[in-house]
Scaffold this active site. Structure first.
Site, PDB file in Angstrom:
ATOM      1  N   ASP A   1       0.855  -1.186   0.000  1.00  0.00           N
ATOM      2  CA  ASP A   1       0.000   0.000   0.000  1.00  0.00           C
ATOM      3  C   ASP A   1       0.892   1.238   0.000  1.00  0.00           C
ATOM      4  O   ASP A   1       1.970   1.236   0.600  1.00  0.00           O
ATOM      5  CB  ASP A   1      -0.908   0.026   1.231  1.00  0.00           C
ATOM      6  CG  ASP A   1      -1.925  -1.096   1.216  1.00  0.00           C
ATOM      7  OD1 ASP A   1      -2.404  -1.445   0.122  1.00  0.00           O
ATOM      8  OD2 ASP A   1      -2.244  -1.624   2.296  1.00  0.00           O
TER       9      ASP A   1
ATOM     10  N   ASP B   1      -7.108  -1.375  -4.470  1.00  0.00           N
ATOM     11  CA  ASP B   1      -8.156  -1.021  -3.510  1.00  0.00           C
ATOM     12  C   ASP B   1      -9.097   0.026  -4.100  1.00  0.00           C
ATOM     13  O   ASP B   1     -10.313  -0.033  -3.904  1.00  0.00           O
ATOM     14  CB  ASP B   1      -7.536  -0.470  -2.223  1.00  0.00           C
ATOM     15  CG  ASP B   1      -6.693  -1.503  -1.490  1.00  0.00           C
ATOM     16  OD1 ASP B   1      -6.983  -2.698  -1.612  1.00  0.00           O
ATOM     17  OD2 ASP B   1      -5.742  -1.098  -0.808  1.00  0.00           O
TER      18      ASP B   1
END
Length: 209
Positions: free
Chosen positions: A151, A185
């Site tokens: 991320d 995401d």
């Protein structure tokens, strides 16, 4: 919208997702950040659980973190086949363009994070106090199915110190928006939002493709 066009969309999202992850993984140490704007930073973290860093083992006392990791990864692999069939079925039945785009986004995002979970443990060495190497001679930081999701997108739109009189949180630092996420995401979230906001249009049959 044809299956061919939806496949093209999936490939584009996957490429952007994986290129961004590989770049961050091979140029940043864990928890290193670079401010692009005051409200947007590239902040490298790794997530070996579910959304927001949650782990399956957080909800159970009899499953170890590593066992929970395998269960979660295998569940994701099975789920991607279900989403893939949903996409195929929607295009075959000439479903609405909104529906097909939404499913394609969800599929691409899910597959992007699955690649991390399944393969990154053997493709890269660790990022702790060092910049990771792709295909290191000494081997990766773990085995198949034990990779951690990369991320890096962080949007601290508001960062303030709350006044002391605020109940429970007085004097603490408040960040909005605090979660760190990735392109995959974003694709998943966008797909689900489309299905919710445009529910009637998404599930209405269309005749033009």
């Amino acid at each position: 919208m044809s299956l061919k066009k939806s496949f093209f969309l999936i490939v584009v999202i996957l490429l952007i997702d994986q290129v961004s992850k590989v770049y961050v993984k091979t140029h940043f140490m864990l928890h290193e950040s670079v401010a692009i704007f005051s409200w947007f930073k590239i902040y490298f973290i790794e997530n070996d659980g579910m959304a927001w860093g949650t782990k399956l083992s957080d909800f159970t006392t009899f499953i170890s973190d590593r066992s929970a990791k395998v269960i979660l990864t295998l569940f994701r692999v099975v789920a991607i086949f279900g989403i893939g069939y949903w996409l195929y079925d929607a295009t075959k039945k000439q479903g609405s363009k909104i529906l097909i785009i939404a499913i394609a986004l969800i599929f691409a995002g899910a597959l992007g994070n699955i690649i991390d979970s399944v393969f990154y443990g053997v493709l890269f060495d660790d990022s702790i106090s060092q910049v990771a190497t792709f295909l290191p001679e000494t081997g990766g930081y773990d085995t198949l199915l034990y990779g951690r999701v990369v991320d890096m997108l962080y949007f601290p739109l508001i960062e303030v110190d709350l006044p002391q009189w605020v109940p429970f949180y007085g004097g603490k630092r408040f960040n909005f928006f605090e979660p760190v996420f990735n392109v995959a995401d974003m694709a998943i979230s966008t797909g689900f939002i489309m299905l919710i906001v445009f529910n009637k249009k998404a599930f209405s049959k269309r005749t033009d493709i």
